[in-house]
Write a protein that holds these residues in place. Structure first.
Motif, short mmCIF file in Angstrom:
data_model
loop_
_atom_site.label_atom_id
_atom_site.label_comp_id
_atom_site.label_asym_id
_atom_site.label_seq_id
_atom_site.Cartn_x
_atom_site.Cartn_y
_atom_site.Cartn_z
N MET A 1 35.22 8.93 11.94
CA MET A 1 35.52 9.50 13.26
C MET A 1 35.46 11.02 13.19
N MET A 2 35.08 11.64 14.28
CA MET A 2 34.88 13.08 14.29
C MET A 2 35.60 13.70 15.48
N LYS A 3 36.36 14.76 15.23
CA LYS A 3 37.02 15.47 16.32
C LYS A 3 35.99 15.99 17.31
N CYS A 4 36.43 16.13 18.57
CA CYS A 4 35.48 16.42 19.64
C CYS A 4 34.75 17.73 19.46
N ARG A 5 35.48 18.80 19.11
CA ARG A 5 34.81 20.10 19.04
C ARG A 5 33.73 20.10 17.97
N LYS A 6 34.03 19.48 16.81
CA LYS A 6 33.03 19.39 15.76
C LYS A 6 31.84 18.56 16.22
N ALA A 7 32.14 17.48 16.94
CA ALA A 7 31.06 16.63 17.43
C ALA A 7 30.19 17.37 18.43
N SER A 215 37.75 28.96 35.67
CA SER A 215 37.08 28.95 34.37
C SER A 215 38.10 28.88 33.24
N GLN A 216 39.22 29.60 33.38
CA GLN A 216 40.27 29.57 32.38
C GLN A 216 40.88 28.19 32.27
N ARG A 217 41.11 27.54 33.42
CA ARG A 217 41.64 26.17 33.40
C ARG A 217 40.68 25.22 32.69
N MET A 218 39.39 25.36 32.99
CA MET A 218 38.40 24.49 32.34
C MET A 218 38.35 24.74 30.84
N SER A 219 38.46 25.99 30.43
CA SER A 219 38.43 26.33 29.01
C SER A 219 39.64 25.73 28.29
N GLU A 220 40.81 25.86 28.89
CA GLU A 220 42.03 25.30 28.28
C GLU A 220 41.95 23.78 28.20
N TYR A 221 41.41 23.18 29.24
CA TYR A 221 41.27 21.73 29.26
C TYR A 221 40.33 21.26 28.14
N TYR A 225 40.72 18.78 23.98
CA TYR A 225 39.96 17.64 23.47
C TYR A 225 39.93 17.60 21.94
N ASP A 226 40.22 18.72 21.30
CA ASP A 226 40.28 18.73 19.85
C ASP A 226 41.25 17.68 19.33
N GLN A 227 42.34 17.48 20.07
CA GLN A 227 43.37 16.54 19.65
C GLN A 227 43.28 15.19 20.35
N ASP A 243 43.06 9.77 23.58
CA ASP A 243 44.52 9.60 23.61
C ASP A 243 44.92 8.34 22.86
N GLY A 244 44.21 8.05 21.78
CA GLY A 244 44.53 6.90 20.94
C GLY A 244 43.99 5.58 21.44
N GLU A 245 43.38 5.56 22.63
CA GLU A 245 42.84 4.32 23.19
C GLU A 245 41.34 4.23 22.94
N GLU A 246 40.89 3.06 22.56
CA GLU A 246 39.49 2.88 22.20
C GLU A 246 38.55 3.02 23.40
N ILE A 247 37.40 3.57 23.12
CA ILE A 247 36.29 3.60 24.08
C ILE A 247 35.20 2.73 23.49
N LEU A 248 34.90 1.64 24.18
CA LEU A 248 33.95 0.66 23.65
C LEU A 248 32.61 0.73 24.38
N LEU A 249 31.59 0.34 23.67
CA LEU A 249 30.23 0.33 24.23
C LEU A 249 30.06 -0.90 25.12
N THR A 250 29.73 -0.69 26.38
CA THR A 250 29.50 -1.79 27.31
C THR A 250 28.04 -2.23 27.27
N ASP A 251 27.73 -3.33 27.95
CA ASP A 251 26.34 -3.78 28.03
C ASP A 251 25.49 -2.75 28.75
N GLU A 252 26.06 -2.17 29.81
CA GLU A 252 25.34 -1.13 30.55
C GLU A 252 25.11 0.09 29.66
#
Length: 390
Positions: A1-7, A215-221, A225-227, A243-252
């Motif tokens: 698994m890879m943290k978002c910013r690195k990804a 823009s500042q709000r978007m940057s902070e948001y 995602y790092d965490q 947030d600890g919940e899985e994101i699974l690949l759907t058929d679509e």
């Protein structure tokens, strides 16, 4: 698994790699990466080669002037296809994470009708400015096995991430507007014209403050995602967790991934055909091109890739699927990059040729773009892609 910013950093690097490797208007922009932090010379990289092409004689481009085989291109096409598949999976995960957040934390539900309208507009724009996307549909269908309807659905999904981010941006914009309500115009002007000018200036300043706050709000948001978001770099059912919940690949989602992978392969193969035929046209026009400048930039480009840890690691994983090393990939990258470089030379050669034509020359067209298009079409005449799926 890879943290978002690195990804995300990796996706940006892969995007640059794909852009440089698959053709374009400019030769590869590179910078040397031969020193570590602090100016200490890095250990020299010793290349390792393990790749064996299973069928180098398979024809990729059938041409009257001689066929082009998979000899220089199989690993290049296979790896680029996998890079596209990887990027598509990450795009799905990011879109799902944003959509969950919009619904759960901001109380914003996606208006599917509005999204469909936006996707239809983007598709119409693509017809105008990126017609190759649709011209390659038969090849994409052949490679992916998807139906016309499934490909259209996958193309629609490709616009969803941007749509969701726009929703988020609109939300932050509306919040910022509440922080900076429209103020009454200061009573410091006399004439109507000046009054109007002052009002315009005040509103411009307000809009600038709103923009900066949003823009500042978007940057902070985004930094959160790092965490909150971890992306999976495998190829299974799990795309990541939010947030600890899985994101699974759907058929679509699976159809979208396969569409993007097949689109990448078809587009790359078409660029190879165009590049090879253009190189022949250039050679016929000016003789064999000089490779001195190209060789220098190629060496620096390879060093740059080797010096990027995340990119090198992901390429190592993908190349390993084909019994290859990154060095194998970099070795075979030379031919596509050379075609791109030669394409630039051909463009400039035709521009000089066009500029030298007399105004009444029957071969002179109204614009250079038209002249170039005619000559390129002539260069491609008699060539066709075959065995694109390998």
């Amino acid at each position: 698994m890879m943290k978002c910013r690195k990804a995300l950093a990796l996706l940006a690097a892969l995007s640059l790699l794909a852009g440089c490797a698959s053709g374009g208007a400019a030769s590869p922009a590179v910078s040397a990466a031969s020193e570590e932090a602090g100016g200490i010379p890095a250990e020299p990289h010793v290349p390792v080669y393990t790749y064996e092409n299973p069928d180098p004689d398979m024809v990729l481009v059938r041409s009257e002037g001689g066929d082009i085989t998979y000899k220089d291109y199989r690993l290049y096409l296979d790896v680029n296809e996998e890079l596209a598949r990887y990027s598509a999976r990450q795009s799905l995960a990011l879109a799902e994470a944003v959509e969950r957040d919009l619904r759960k934390n901001f109380g914003i539900e996606v208006n599917e009708e509005e999204f469909e309208q936006m996707a239809a507009q983007e598709t119409a724009m693509a017809y105008l400015y990126s017609p190759a996307v649709f011209e390659n549909f038969p090849l994409v269908r052949e490679i992916s096995g998807l139906s016309e309807e499934e490909m259209s659905g996958a193309l629609t999904i490709s616009f969803r991430q941007q749509y969701l981010i726009n929703l988020l941006g609109t939300h932050f914009q509306e919040e910022a507007e509440q922080d900076f309500p429209a103020a009454a115009l200061p009573a410091t002007v006399d004439s109507g014209a000046e009054d109007g000018k002052a009002e315009t200036t005040a509103e411009q300043e307000r809009q600038q403050k709103i923009f900066e706050a949003a823009s500042q709000r978007m940057s902070e948001y985004s930094q959160e995602y790092d965490q909150r978001l971890e992306l999976d770099n495998g190829d299974g059912e799990l795309l990541g967790t939010f947030d600890g919940e899985e994101i699974l690949l759907t058929d679509e989602g699976t159809r979208f991934v396969e569409y993007m992978a097949a689109s990448s392969r078809a587009g790359t193969a078409d660029l190879i055909r165009e590049g090879e035929m253009t190189l022949r046209a250039l050679t016929a026009l000016q003789g064999e091109p000089d490779r001195a400048e190209f060789e220098a930039t190629l060496a620096q480009y390879r060093e740059q890739i080797v010096g990027q840890e995340l990119l090198y690691s992901e390429l190592t994983r993908i190349c390993g699927k084909f019994g290859a090393t990154v060095d194998d990939y970099l070795l075979l990258l030379e031919r596509p990059l050379w075609l791109q470089y030669a394409g630039d030379l051909y463009y400039h050669a035709l521009y000089e040729e066009y500029s030298a034509l007399a105004e009444d020359d029957e071969s002179r067209t109204a614009t250079f773009d038209e002249y170039f298009s005619v000559r390129l079409e002539k260069a491609l005449d008699g060539s066709e892609l075959v065995n694109v799926g390998g």
